[in-house]
Write a protein that holds these residues in place. Sequence first.
Motif, PDB file in Angstrom:
ATOM      1  N   ALA A 162       9.816  29.710  -9.906  1.00 27.55           N
ATOM      2  CA  ALA A 162       8.432  30.227  -9.969  1.00 27.55           C
ATOM      3  C   ALA A 162       7.873  29.798 -10.926  1.00 27.55           C
ATOM      4  O   ALA A 162       6.401  29.451 -11.321  1.00 27.55           O
ATOM      5  CB  ALA A 162       8.455  31.407  -9.146  1.00 27.55           C
ATOM      6  N   ALA A 163       8.325  30.365 -12.439  1.00 33.69           N
ATOM      7  CA  ALA A 163       7.859  30.097 -13.552  1.00 33.69           C
ATOM      8  C   ALA A 163       7.589  28.646 -13.931  1.00 33.69           C
ATOM      9  O   ALA A 163       6.459  28.351 -14.605  1.00 33.69           O
ATOM     10  CB  ALA A 163       8.861  30.639 -14.604  1.00 33.69           C
ATOM     11  N   LEU A 164       8.523  27.816 -13.514  1.00 37.66           N
ATOM     12  CA  LEU A 164       8.164  26.188 -13.725  1.00 37.66           C
ATOM     13  C   LEU A 164       6.869  25.954 -12.942  1.00 37.66           C
ATOM     14  O   LEU A 164       6.168  25.071 -13.280  1.00 37.66           O
ATOM     15  CB  LEU A 164       9.326  25.507 -13.303  1.00 37.66           C
ATOM     16  N   PHE A 165       6.870  26.349 -11.569  1.00 39.49           N
ATOM     17  CA  PHE A 165       5.690  25.912 -10.679  1.00 39.49           C
ATOM     18  C   PHE A 165       4.430  26.582 -11.306  1.00 39.49           C
ATOM     19  O   PHE A 165       3.288  25.930 -10.940  1.00 39.49           O
ATOM     20  CB  PHE A 165       5.865  26.676  -9.310  1.00 39.49           C
ATOM     21  N   ALA A 166       4.560  27.562 -12.550  1.00 44.43           N
ATOM     22  CA  ALA A 166       3.227  28.027 -12.813  1.00 44.43           C
ATOM     23  C   ALA A 166       2.739  27.162 -13.925  1.00 44.43           C
ATOM     24  O   ALA A 166       1.804  27.392 -14.517  1.00 44.43           O
ATOM     25  CB  ALA A 166       3.706  29.663 -13.290  1.00 44.43           C
ATOM     26  N   MET A 167       3.742  26.153 -14.673  1.00 41.78           N
ATOM     27  CA  MET A 167       3.189  25.475 -15.708  1.00 41.78           C
ATOM     28  C   MET A 167       1.850  24.786 -15.226  1.00 41.78           C
ATOM     29  O   MET A 167       2.212  24.077 -14.038  1.00 41.78           O
ATOM     30  CB  MET A 167       4.377  24.570 -16.132  1.00 41.78           C
ATOM     31  N   SER A 168       0.916  24.397 -15.945  1.00 40.56           N
ATOM     32  CA  SER A 168       0.008  23.639 -15.683  1.00 40.56           C
ATOM     33  C   SER A 168      -0.611  22.526 -16.600  1.00 40.56           C
ATOM     34  O   SER A 168      -0.448  22.956 -17.698  1.00 40.56           O
ATOM     35  CB  SER A 168      -1.340  24.566 -15.391  1.00 40.56           C
ATOM     36  N   TRP A 169      -0.697  21.285 -15.992  1.00 40.31           N
ATOM     37  CA  TRP A 169      -0.977  20.298 -17.028  1.00 40.31           C
ATOM     38  C   TRP A 169      -2.546  20.466 -17.568  1.00 40.31           C
ATOM     39  O   TRP A 169      -2.592  20.176 -18.779  1.00 40.31           O
ATOM     40  CB  TRP A 169      -1.336  19.053 -16.175  1.00 40.31           C
ATOM     41  N   ASP A 170      -3.298  21.451 -16.974  1.00 39.75           N
ATOM     42  CA  ASP A 170      -4.641  21.729 -17.754  1.00 39.75           C
ATOM     43  C   ASP A 170      -4.393  22.756 -18.712  1.00 39.75           C
ATOM     44  O   ASP A 170      -5.586  23.100 -19.325  1.00 39.75           O
ATOM     45  CB  ASP A 170      -5.619  22.169 -16.701  1.00 39.75           C
ATOM     46  N   ASP A 171      -3.231  23.585 -18.951  1.00 43.15           N
ATOM     47  CA  ASP A 171      -3.069  24.528 -19.766  1.00 43.15           C
ATOM     48  C   ASP A 171      -2.532  23.854 -21.178  1.00 43.15           C
ATOM     49  O   ASP A 171      -1.335  23.574 -21.096  1.00 43.15           O
ATOM     50  CB  ASP A 171      -2.109  25.778 -19.013  1.00 43.15           C
ATOM     51  N   PRO A 172      -3.148  24.049 -22.384  1.00 40.28           N
ATOM     52  CA  PRO A 172      -2.743  23.413 -23.409  1.00 40.28           C
ATOM     53  C   PRO A 172      -1.453  23.964 -23.833  1.00 40.28           C
ATOM     54  O   PRO A 172      -0.904  23.412 -24.759  1.00 40.28           O
ATOM     55  CB  PRO A 172      -3.846  23.759 -24.407  1.00 40.28           C
TER      56      PRO A 172
END
Length: 272
Positions: free
Chosen positions: A228-238
């Motif tokens: 779930a923590a991996l899935f929370a990573m976002s390309w739009d988050d610097p």
Amino acid sequence: MPNARSRPGLVLGAVAYDPKVVTIWEEIRAHIRSEGVPLDVVFFLSYEQQEDALVAGHIDVSWSSPLAHVRIQRRTEGRAIALAMRDTDRDVRSRVVVAATSPVRAVADLDGRRLAVGARDSAQARLLPLHLLAEAGLDLRGVTVVPHELDLGMHGDRPASERAILRAIADGNVDAGCVGEPLWIEELSAGRGGGAALRTIWTSPPYDHCVFDAAPAADPALCQAFAAALFAMSWDDPRHRRALELEGLHQWLPARDSGYAPLRAALARFPI
């Protein structure tokens, strides 16, 4: 190595195929921990070492090559749990590349020719393309297979063998060669790989590549929290972008098993 199950949290294994792996996992570990999941990372020098550690229970999760994943599933009798994969691990393909001036135009034209392949443990540059070419009707007995046994234990993660294949084609030392589509696209984008001097004559059906495997004895709740923590990573988050760029993805996705059927069939044809 002590048993990971005696430690709090998860212990993850990754193969150090490149110095950037340390940077990638420092940043991903920091994110996973910020999501409340205790995580440590252990680095290995080969997928065989990492696979043995997972099966023995010394680590909880491994970042597995496709070959390692299929072996882990076999060795654990399907009890290991696949957790997550990159968006770029889905529907990967291999290519057969020839010189632009080559008379080889189709798979059938490879009969009697020299075909360069990667190391024996490379799914994308050897196992899968040879199997899928045979499925497409090529009689491999009529082909001179020229192996490039570089970086064994890396399962094709290092590009040395595939780049050597492209050079061998460009230099006329072989008639054709098998490479993974990601490396081919990377080489062309960087202005390498021969550019207009090389062309593709065959593209394989799709298959899946790397995946996170959890050991049968790993804590299920922690493993799901890790995913779930991996899935929370976002390309739009610097805060996440650099690690995602270095690891070659835009988004982490749930694992799926269907994409490994071609490799299982390839290993039945070419046991290693």
